[in-house]
Motif scaffolding. Structure first.
Motif, PDB file in Angstrom:
ATOM      1  N   ILE A 167       0.847  -1.194   0.000  1.00  0.00           N
ATOM      2  CA  ILE A 167       0.000   0.000   0.000  1.00  0.00           C
ATOM      3  C   ILE A 167       0.879   1.240   0.000  1.00  0.00           C
ATOM      4  O   ILE A 167       2.047   1.196   0.396  1.00  0.00           O
ATOM      5  N   ARG A 168       0.271   2.305  -0.465  1.00  0.00           N
ATOM      6  CA  ARG A 168       0.931   3.606  -0.399  1.00  0.00           C
ATOM      7  C   ARG A 168       0.022   4.526   0.379  1.00  0.00           C
ATOM      8  O   ARG A 168      -1.186   4.547   0.177  1.00  0.00           O
ATOM      9  N   CYS A 169       0.589   5.261   1.303  1.00  0.00           N
ATOM     10  CA  CYS A 169      -0.250   6.180   2.051  1.00  0.00           C
ATOM     11  C   CYS A 169       0.588   7.366   2.508  1.00  0.00           C
ATOM     12  O   CYS A 169       1.801   7.397   2.328  1.00  0.00           O
ATOM     13  N   SER A 170      -0.105   8.308   3.093  1.00  0.00           N
ATOM     14  CA  SER A 170       0.556   9.524   3.560  1.00  0.00           C
ATOM     15  C   SER A 170       1.524   9.207   4.693  1.00  0.00           C
ATOM     16  O   SER A 170       1.265   8.323   5.511  1.00  0.00           O
ATOM     17  N   VAL A 171       2.609   9.958   4.773  1.00  0.00           N
ATOM     18  CA  VAL A 171       3.536   9.778   5.896  1.00  0.00           C
ATOM     19  C   VAL A 171       2.886  10.169   7.224  1.00  0.00           C
ATOM     20  O   VAL A 171       3.401   9.847   8.280  1.00  0.00           O
ATOM     21  N   ARG A 172       1.750  10.870   7.149  1.00  0.00           N
ATOM     22  CA  ARG A 172       1.073  11.266   8.389  1.00  0.00           C
ATOM     23  C   ARG A 172       0.166  10.157   8.933  1.00  0.00           C
ATOM     24  O   ARG A 172      -0.378  10.261  10.022  1.00  0.00           O
ATOM     25  N   THR A 173      -0.009   9.103   8.143  1.00  0.00           N
ATOM     26  CA  THR A 173      -0.801   7.969   8.612  1.00  0.00           C
ATOM     27  C   THR A 173      -0.164   7.411   9.884  1.00  0.00           C
ATOM     28  O   THR A 173       1.057   7.307   9.971  1.00  0.00           O
ATOM     29  N   CYS A 174      -1.011   7.091  10.864  1.00  0.00           N
ATOM     30  CA  CYS A 174      -0.478   6.564  12.117  1.00  0.00           C
ATOM     31  C   CYS A 174      -0.558   5.036  12.121  1.00  0.00           C
ATOM     32  O   CYS A 174      -1.341   4.443  11.386  1.00  0.00           O
ATOM     33  N   VAL A 175       0.226   4.440  13.003  1.00  0.00           N
ATOM     34  CA  VAL A 175       0.226   3.000  13.189  1.00  0.00           C
ATOM     35  C   VAL A 175      -1.199   2.490  13.438  1.00  0.00           C
ATOM     36  O   VAL A 175      -1.614   1.460  12.910  1.00  0.00           O
ATOM     37  N   SER A 176      -1.978   3.260  14.216  1.00  0.00           N
ATOM     38  CA  SER A 176      -3.346   2.825  14.538  1.00  0.00           C
ATOM     39  C   SER A 176      -4.205   2.690  13.276  1.00  0.00           C
ATOM     40  O   SER A 176      -5.082   1.843  13.207  1.00  0.00           O
ATOM     41  N   HIS A 177      -3.949   3.523  12.266  1.00  0.00           N
ATOM     42  CA  HIS A 177      -4.724   3.425  11.020  1.00  0.00           C
ATOM     43  C   HIS A 177      -4.398   2.125  10.288  1.00  0.00           C
ATOM     44  O   HIS A 177      -5.282   1.493   9.715  1.00  0.00           O
ATOM     45  N   ILE A 178      -3.131   1.745  10.315  1.00  0.00           N
ATOM     46  CA  ILE A 178      -2.731   0.489   9.654  1.00  0.00           C
ATOM     47  C   ILE A 178      -3.355  -0.688  10.411  1.00  0.00           C
ATOM     48  O   ILE A 178      -3.812  -1.655   9.812  1.00  0.00           O
ATOM     49  N   GLN A 179      -3.392  -0.565  11.754  1.00  0.00           N
ATOM     50  CA  GLN A 179      -4.019  -1.639  12.540  1.00  0.00           C
ATOM     51  C   GLN A 179      -5.496  -1.766  12.177  1.00  0.00           C
ATOM     52  O   GLN A 179      -6.008  -2.872  11.974  1.00  0.00           O
ATOM     53  N   LYS A 180      -6.177  -0.626  12.053  1.00  0.00           N
ATOM     54  CA  LYS A 180      -7.605  -0.661  11.695  1.00  0.00           C
ATOM     55  C   LYS A 180      -7.800  -1.261  10.307  1.00  0.00           C
ATOM     56  O   LYS A 180      -8.728  -2.035  10.071  1.00  0.00           O
ATOM     57  N   LEU A 181      -6.917  -0.871   9.403  1.00  0.00           N
ATOM     58  CA  LEU A 181      -7.002  -1.401   8.039  1.00  0.00           C
ATOM     59  C   LEU A 181      -6.873  -2.924   8.047  1.00  0.00           C
ATOM     60  O   LEU A 181      -7.632  -3.632   7.394  1.00  0.00           O
TER      61      LEU A 181
END
Ligand code: ZN
Ligand code: ZN
Length: 241
Positions: A167-181
């Motif tokens: 995946i590609r995402c913003s550098v501002r994405t937090c670890v918690s967002h990846i966990q939710k994903l």
């Protein structure tokens, strides 16, 4: 701006942040660069918001007075990511502080829910065609999500594996967002927690990917590999053993 000394017998060169300040502080706000932005005509650097605001009133560089452009000075501004990385590495907690400030800004305006929803959407590759989301112009990071080796043993018991590992995402994405994903993509029950690791360092919910990259992946090639581990593996192995 930096002096490096390669000689092995010399003690490592120590730099005081105070001595570097003149190179990493914006003269318009007297703070460390945030979204460092450089004028292509003279290479002077400022915070993005500071210089954009300044150029509403003037078409000249605030440091050297060079005329930036006859009519549209903004087209001669460029994001300076190298400088911004230098600042984040030199000034502890600046990145986290800035992220917190942004989150509070959005929360105070009731925009935080919109923000995370929009962000999850961008993972699936369906970007809002109206362009109305906050992360569109961000620096991007490429990730590869892989199972942690402790979970490889339990292949049969673990939930379906990811169809799309990259995946590609913003550098501002937090670890918690990846966990939710991952919770969503792997269809794991919400009570099960997902741990994420980078180079065997456990990652914390609040850490933005920019920080993870700088702390654990600096100098390595993209994509940055993150390993995920379901907390359920403990329960499952307890049951079988
Ligand atoms: Zn500034
Ligand atoms: Zn200048």
């Amino acid at each position: 701006m930096f002096r490096y000394d390669d000689a092995d017998d010399e003690p490592p060169l120590k730099l005081k942040i105070k001595d570097l300040n003149q190179n990493i502080v914006c003269i318009l706000c007297a703070g460390y660069f945030i979204d460092a932005t450089t004028i292509t005509e003279c290479l002077h650097t400022f915070c993005k918001s500071c210089i954009v605001k300044y150029l509403q009133m003037s078409k000249q560089c605030p440091m050297c007075n060079i005329k930036i452009h006859e009519t549209q000075p903004l087209i001669n501004l460029r994001p300076d990511r190298t400088m911004q990385d230098v600042v984040y590495r030199l000034v502890p907690n600046l990145f986290e502080g800035e992220e917190r400030r942004k989150r509070e800004f959005y929360r105070a305006r009731g925009l935080d829910k919109v923000q995370s929803k929009v962000q999850l959407k961008s993972f699936s590759g369906k970007l809002d065609p109206s362009g109305s989301h906050f992360y569109r112009n961000d620096e991007q990071v490429s990730l590869c999500l892989e199972k942690h080796r402790s979970q490889m043993l339990n292949q049969s018991e673990s939930p379906s594996s990811l169809q799309k590992r990259y995946i590609r995402c913003s550098v501002r994405t937090c670890v918690s967002h990846i966990q939710k994903l991952l919770i969503k993509k792997l269809a794991v029950p919400e009570r099960i927690e997902i741990n994420l690791y980078c180079e065997d360092h456990i990652l914390y919910e609040d850490e933005p990917l920019k920080y993870v990259w700088l702390a654990h992946w600096q100098g390595k090639a993209a994509p940055m590999i993150l390993h995920y581990q379901l907390e359920s593996s403990k329960i499952l192995s307890d049951k079988s053993g």
